[in-house]
Design a protein around this motif. Sequence first.
Motif, PDB file in Angstrom:
ATOM      1  N   UNK A 284     -10.700  14.754  -4.480  1.00 37.33           N
ATOM      2  CA  UNK A 284      -9.509  15.776  -5.315  1.00 37.33           C
ATOM      3  C   UNK A 284      -7.991  15.449  -4.534  1.00 37.33           C
ATOM      4  N   UNK A 285      -9.114  15.353  -3.099  1.00 39.10           N
ATOM      5  CA  UNK A 285      -7.176  16.031  -1.991  1.00 39.10           C
ATOM      6  C   UNK A 285      -7.210  14.408  -1.035  1.00 39.10           C
ATOM      7  N   UNK A 286      -8.040  13.968  -1.128  1.00 41.54           N
ATOM      8  CA  UNK A 286      -8.100  12.320  -0.818  1.00 41.54           C
ATOM      9  C   UNK A 286      -7.107  11.865   0.267  1.00 41.54           C
ATOM     10  N   UNK A 287      -5.658  12.109  -0.188  1.00 38.91           N
ATOM     11  CA  UNK A 287      -4.359  11.234   1.157  1.00 38.91           C
ATOM     12  C   UNK A 287      -4.001  12.781   1.481  1.00 38.91           C
ATOM     13  N   UNK A 288      -4.179  13.835   1.324  1.00 40.54           N
ATOM     14  CA  UNK A 288      -4.373  15.057   2.748  1.00 40.54           C
ATOM     15  C   UNK A 288      -5.280  14.591   3.362  1.00 40.54           C
ATOM     16  N   UNK A 289      -6.646  14.739   3.374  1.00 42.53           N
ATOM     17  CA  UNK A 289      -7.465  14.832   4.171  1.00 42.53           C
ATOM     18  C   UNK A 289      -7.516  13.248   4.793  1.00 42.53           C
ATOM     19  N   UNK A 290      -7.523  12.022   4.456  1.00 43.36           N
ATOM     20  CA  UNK A 290      -6.973  11.067   5.245  1.00 43.36           C
ATOM     21  C   UNK A 290      -5.603  10.930   5.952  1.00 43.36           C
ATOM     22  N   UNK A 291      -4.822  11.362   6.127  1.00 44.41           N
ATOM     23  CA  UNK A 291      -3.724  12.041   6.853  1.00 44.41           C
ATOM     24  C   UNK A 291      -4.501  12.856   7.650  1.00 44.41           C
ATOM     25  N   UNK A 292      -4.949  13.799   7.420  1.00 44.54           N
ATOM     26  CA  UNK A 292      -5.428  14.456   8.621  1.00 44.54           C
ATOM     27  C   UNK A 292      -6.218  13.923   9.568  1.00 44.54           C
ATOM     28  N   UNK A 293      -7.331  13.620   9.014  1.00 41.67           N
ATOM     29  CA  UNK A 293      -8.036  12.403   9.750  1.00 41.67           C
ATOM     30  C   UNK A 293      -7.341  11.291  11.253  1.00 41.67           C
ATOM     31  N   UNK A 294      -6.876  10.822  10.382  1.00 38.65           N
ATOM     32  CA  UNK A 294      -5.847  10.149  10.846  1.00 38.65           C
ATOM     33  C   UNK A 294      -5.269  10.235  11.805  1.00 38.65           C
ATOM     34  N   UNK A 295      -4.665  11.103  12.409  1.00 39.31           N
ATOM     35  CA  UNK A 295      -3.761  11.692  12.383  1.00 39.31           C
ATOM     36  C   UNK A 295      -4.550  12.302  14.218  1.00 39.31           C
ATOM     37  N   UNK A 296      -5.778  13.052  13.591  1.00 36.09           N
ATOM     38  CA  UNK A 296      -6.250  13.250  14.681  1.00 36.09           C
ATOM     39  C   UNK A 296      -6.456  12.252  15.274  1.00 36.09           C
ATOM     40  N   UNK A 297      -6.876  11.220  14.582  1.00 38.82           N
ATOM     41  CA  UNK A 297      -7.727  10.201  15.314  1.00 38.82           C
ATOM     42  C   UNK A 297      -6.858   9.031  16.636  1.00 38.82           C
ATOM     43  N   UNK A 298      -5.478   9.420  15.842  1.00 35.54           N
ATOM     44  CA  UNK A 298      -4.563   8.490  16.442  1.00 35.54           C
ATOM     45  C   UNK A 298      -4.139   8.013  18.011  1.00 35.54           C
TER      46      UNK A 298
END
Length: 402
Positions: A284-298
């Motif tokens: 349900x919160x796929x966009x927020x989760x994907x962005x959170x992990x993307x920021x963490x890994x960048x």
Amino acid sequence: MGTDTNDSQPLADVTVLELGNIVAGPFASVMLADLGAEVVKVERPGSGDVLRSAGEAGPPMFDALNRNKRSIELDLKSDAGREAFLDLADRADVVVENLGPGVADRLGIGYDELSERNSELVYLSIKGFLDGPYGDRAGMDVVAEAMSGLMSMTGEPGRKPVRVGTSIADMGAAMYGVMGVLVALRERERTGEGRRVDGPLFEAVASWMGYWITYADRYGRDHPSLGASHPTWALYDVFRVGDQDDWLFLGVTTERHWPALCRAIDREDLLADERFDTSQSRLDHKAELTETVAEELRDRDRESVLAALLAEDVPAAPVNDPSDLVDDDHLDAVDLLAEFDSAEDGQSLQTVMTPVHGDGIAPAQRLDPPELGEHTEEILRTAGLDDDAIAALRNRGAFGSE
């Protein structure tokens, strides 16, 4: 028809005549060759397989698809060349062809003609389509990708459809065709009779799109293209890690994977976030989760992130380039890297063999890709022709004009 066989391989007693060009036919016969079959590649005099001279990519494609074969030049439009081919087909177990629709019959080398002379022959015909409303259309890889729905599902949502980065429809047709060949050879043991089998490009890829076809039928709409994601799971994508060109895939597909991921990236605080508490809430919160992990890994180092994910048994992989698989440790350890000398210039090269493995079953690299017509006289002598008979064929134009 030859002596370059490996008696320990399962198809060592199978002889194949290939009338193949570009990818589909050659890929089918190289799978058989990797498992021990003796494959004779019949090529047009003077030019041969189109890939031999198809720009920068052609020669390496030719080499990868035509290892473990011998080459004979025959002009099938001449009476002498056709007679020589028929003599070879009389002694063959399998014929593989991916000529245009109707071409083999017009040349007098279609299944009906050959099976009358050799009732045990298995004949694989690879075409764009099975015999139906589309049957007369010219087939090629990208046509099958487009018509099957694969192209519309490939690439990023909102952008134009793209083809898969290899000849997936050609190869799929070849794989189904080889499956049919093996079934027909098994049936021949029971009945003593060969048969024709088909390898269709469009239908091969359509079968792989089966669950998306069922999805569309159920809901009355198509699913958008996927990029590298999947609609079933929230965190299932590729992420840039560190350098501009370093990408990493990771997938959270079970409830166990979620805490394991959080531990691997040192973000166990995310376990307290109600948005990400369950598989459904993460979806349900796929966009927020994907962005959170993307920021963490960048800003991290890809190798250290990958090691941490694998240590926690989280599905993850580097997004490799083909060059990363040259000398790949795993492919080398499982004996799937084939080393050979290029037909074009003798350069030592590598590719991946057919990955059919089991107890007493393994592919083997035996022969370098052939030069055009390299084995013409050798093949004819093995078929019982003496020097005078070969000279007579030459004088009658069997091998093309001098």
